[in-house]
Each structure stands twice: as structure tokens, then as C-alpha cells.
Design a protein around this motif. Structure first.
Motif, PDB file in Angstrom:
ATOM      1  N   GLY A  67       1.545 -42.357   8.424  1.00  0.00           N
ATOM      2  CA  GLY A  67       2.280 -41.119   8.238  1.00  0.00           C
ATOM      3  C   GLY A  67       2.500 -40.776   6.787  1.00  0.00           C
ATOM      4  O   GLY A  67       2.385 -41.621   5.901  1.00  0.00           O
ATOM      5  N   LEU A  68       2.823 -39.511   6.551  1.00  0.00           N
ATOM      6  CA  LEU A  68       3.183 -39.051   5.222  1.00  0.00           C
ATOM      7  C   LEU A  68       4.614 -39.471   4.900  1.00  0.00           C
ATOM      8  O   LEU A  68       5.446 -39.662   5.795  1.00  0.00           O
ATOM      9  CB  LEU A  68       3.050 -37.528   5.122  1.00  0.00           C
TER      10      LEU A  68
ATOM     11  N   PHE B 114      -3.823 -40.486   1.156  1.00  0.00           N
ATOM     12  CA  PHE B 114      -2.365 -40.419   1.142  1.00  0.00           C
ATOM     13  C   PHE B 114      -1.814 -41.834   1.107  1.00  0.00           C
ATOM     14  O   PHE B 114      -2.508 -42.803   1.421  1.00  0.00           O
ATOM     15  CB  PHE B 114      -1.845 -39.689   2.395  1.00  0.00           C
ATOM     16  N   VAL B 115      -0.552 -41.965   0.711  1.00  0.00           N
ATOM     17  CA  VAL B 115       0.143 -43.249   0.752  1.00  0.00           C
ATOM     18  C   VAL B 115       0.908 -43.317   2.068  1.00  0.00           C
ATOM     19  O   VAL B 115       1.728 -42.445   2.372  1.00  0.00           O
ATOM     20  CB  VAL B 115       1.101 -43.409  -0.444  1.00  0.00           C
TER      21      VAL B 115
ATOM     22  N   MET C 102       1.978 -36.501  13.365  1.00  0.00           N
ATOM     23  CA  MET C 102       1.323 -35.250  13.745  1.00  0.00           C
ATOM     24  C   MET C 102       1.319 -34.235  12.608  1.00  0.00           C
ATOM     25  O   MET C 102       0.397 -33.422  12.499  1.00  0.00           O
ATOM     26  CB  MET C 102       1.991 -34.671  14.993  1.00  0.00           C
ATOM     27  N   SER C 103       2.320 -34.281  11.724  1.00  0.00           N
ATOM     28  CA  SER C 103       2.328 -33.336  10.600  1.00  0.00           C
ATOM     29  C   SER C 103       1.195 -33.632   9.622  1.00  0.00           C
ATOM     30  O   SER C 103       0.667 -32.716   8.984  1.00  0.00           O
ATOM     31  CB  SER C 103       3.679 -33.378   9.873  1.00  0.00           C
ATOM     32  N   LEU C 104       0.816 -34.893   9.503  1.00  0.00           N
ATOM     33  CA  LEU C 104      -0.323 -35.280   8.658  1.00  0.00           C
ATOM     34  C   LEU C 104      -1.602 -34.642   9.180  1.00  0.00           C
ATOM     35  O   LEU C 104      -2.403 -34.082   8.416  1.00  0.00           O
ATOM     36  CB  LEU C 104      -0.439 -36.806   8.640  1.00  0.00           C
ATOM     37  N   MET C 105      -1.806 -34.689  10.492  1.00  0.00           N
ATOM     38  CA  MET C 105      -3.019 -34.128  11.084  1.00  0.00           C
ATOM     39  C   MET C 105      -3.009 -32.603  11.009  1.00  0.00           C
ATOM     40  O   MET C 105      -4.038 -31.976  10.772  1.00  0.00           O
ATOM     41  CB  MET C 105      -3.142 -34.598  12.533  1.00  0.00           C
ATOM     42  N   VAL C 106      -1.834 -32.024  11.187  1.00  0.00           N
ATOM     43  CA  VAL C 106      -1.710 -30.571  11.041  1.00  0.00           C
ATOM     44  C   VAL C 106      -2.082 -30.140   9.625  1.00  0.00           C
ATOM     45  O   VAL C 106      -2.802 -29.159   9.421  1.00  0.00           O
ATOM     46  CB  VAL C 106      -0.276 -30.115  11.393  1.00  0.00           C
TER      47      VAL C 106
END
Length: 209
Positions: A13-14, A120-121, A183-187
């Protein structure tokens, strides 16, 4: 039958506070639907396949970088997505409300289809991770692969959508996300590639079916 993706060995995740709430607990299909009548640039409503809203994306018509703000359901900014200039290849970044970088998506040339790498980290390990996104837009689909494990963590397939989902020039995407992925990362990745393909072709990430 709906696509089912295996869970990741560890969550990805972000690094933002909403990531925990948006971590997929099972294979989830997200619908990103463009708001074609928006007066503030490209904006999207984002929901689960059952219609439950999870995020909103608000565009800015006056932004030189094509800035888009991803907001939670309380209309609080989660991160901004913007184009970074002075790069050989088209490059997009997600930054938190304080301007700290969260994600970089860089596209590259490919004879057939399209390709991009996201770095991303990971919020949960502090380690740098990378996803490779590639597909043949003529087939209306793309896979997102976790480079370290080779696992498919996401899939875009507009053929999952019914005819009523693609009307009046709307860009509408069905994005399947593996368990354990933010899911926000994929969005963010999907929005970046939508931007890239709008810029290059005058259409969306997968074109019209």
C-alpha cells in the motif's frame, strides 16, 4: 465467472492514512466511471462492483500538470496525481497533501500495446516496490504485475462492463484488485495510464470497445 486473484504474501500500500481502510480483504472489482459533465476537468466516481462508493477523483481544468485530487468519502484529500515534466518518457506522480511523493508511474515505448512501471515505498514494510502494467489496448485489457513475486495484483478489463456502462463518451474501467493490495494504489495507476493515453490518442487507457 468473475476473475479471482490470489492473496499477496504481505500487504502492499501507499503511505497514507486511508490505505488501511482501502486494503482489499478479498478479490475486489472496482468501477471507475468518468463524470463527463464535470466543469473541473476529468473527474471520476469510484465504487465497488456492488455500487458502494470508496473514493472520488476531482480534476482541475486550470492545472498545467493535469492535477487530479483523490478524495475519501468525507471529501478530504488523500493524494494528488499530476504529470511531471522534463522527462523523456511520460511520467506521473502521486503526492500527499503536504507534497511528499507516494508513487511514480513511468510509461515506456512498446511496439505492440503499452507498458508502464510504478514504483512506491510500501507502507507496511518500508521497502521500495514496483509494479509493471502492460497490455494490448486493442484487446481492452491490461495486467498489473508485482515485479518482486511475479504475481498478478490487478487487472483492467472493460469487457466485464455491460453496454450501459459505456455511454456518451464516458471512460469507464473495471479494475480487479488482489487481496492484500491498497485499492487507492491501483486506482492511481489506472488514472495515470488514462491520462497518458488521453494525451497520446485522444482516448482512454483501453480505447472504445
Amino acid at each position: 465467472m468473475a476473475l479471482q486473484l490470489p492473496p499477496l504474501p504481505q500487504p502492499l500500500g501507499l503511505n497514507h492514512p486511508t490505505a488501511d481502510l482501502l486494503l482489499a480483504r478479498q478479490t475486489e472489482t472496482i468501477i471507475l466511471r468518468e463524470k463527463v459533465m464535470s466543469l473541473s476537468g476529468d473527474s471520476f466516481d469510484i465504487s465497488l462492483q456492488n455500487g458502494q462508493p470508496i473514493l472520488r477523483v476531482q480534476g482541475s481544468v486550470f492545472s498545467f500538470s493535469g492535477r487530479k485530487t483523490v478524495m475519501n468519502l468525507n471529501n478530504q484529500p488523500v493524494f494528488d496525481i499530476k504529470k511531471e515534466h522534463l522527462h523523456i518518457h511520460a511520467t506521473y506522480a502521486a503526492v500527499d497533501p503536504n507534497g511528499n511523493p507516494l508513487l511514480e508511474v513511468k510509461s515506456s515505448f512498446k511496439l505492440i500495446g503499452s507498458k508502464a512501471r510504478a514504483t512506491f515505498v510500501n507502507k507496511y514494510t518500508g521497502q521500495q516496490e514496483s509494479f509493471l502494467m502492460q497490455g494490448n489496448w486493442f484487446d481492452s485489457r491490461a495486467d498489473i504485475v508485482h515485479e518482486k513475486t511475479g504475481m498478478v495484483v490487478g487487472n483492467i478489463n472493460r469487457k466485464l462492463l455491460s453496454g450501459r456502462d459505456i455511454l456518451f463518451g464516458q471512460q469507464t474501467y473495471a479494475l480487479t484488485v488482489a487481496p492484500g493490495v491498497d485499492m487507492s494504489l491501483m486506482v492511481a495507476m489506472c488514472i495515470c495510464m488514462d491520462e497518458k493515453n488521453n494525451e497520446g490518442k485522444g482516448g482512454g487507457i483501453l480505447g472504445l470497445i
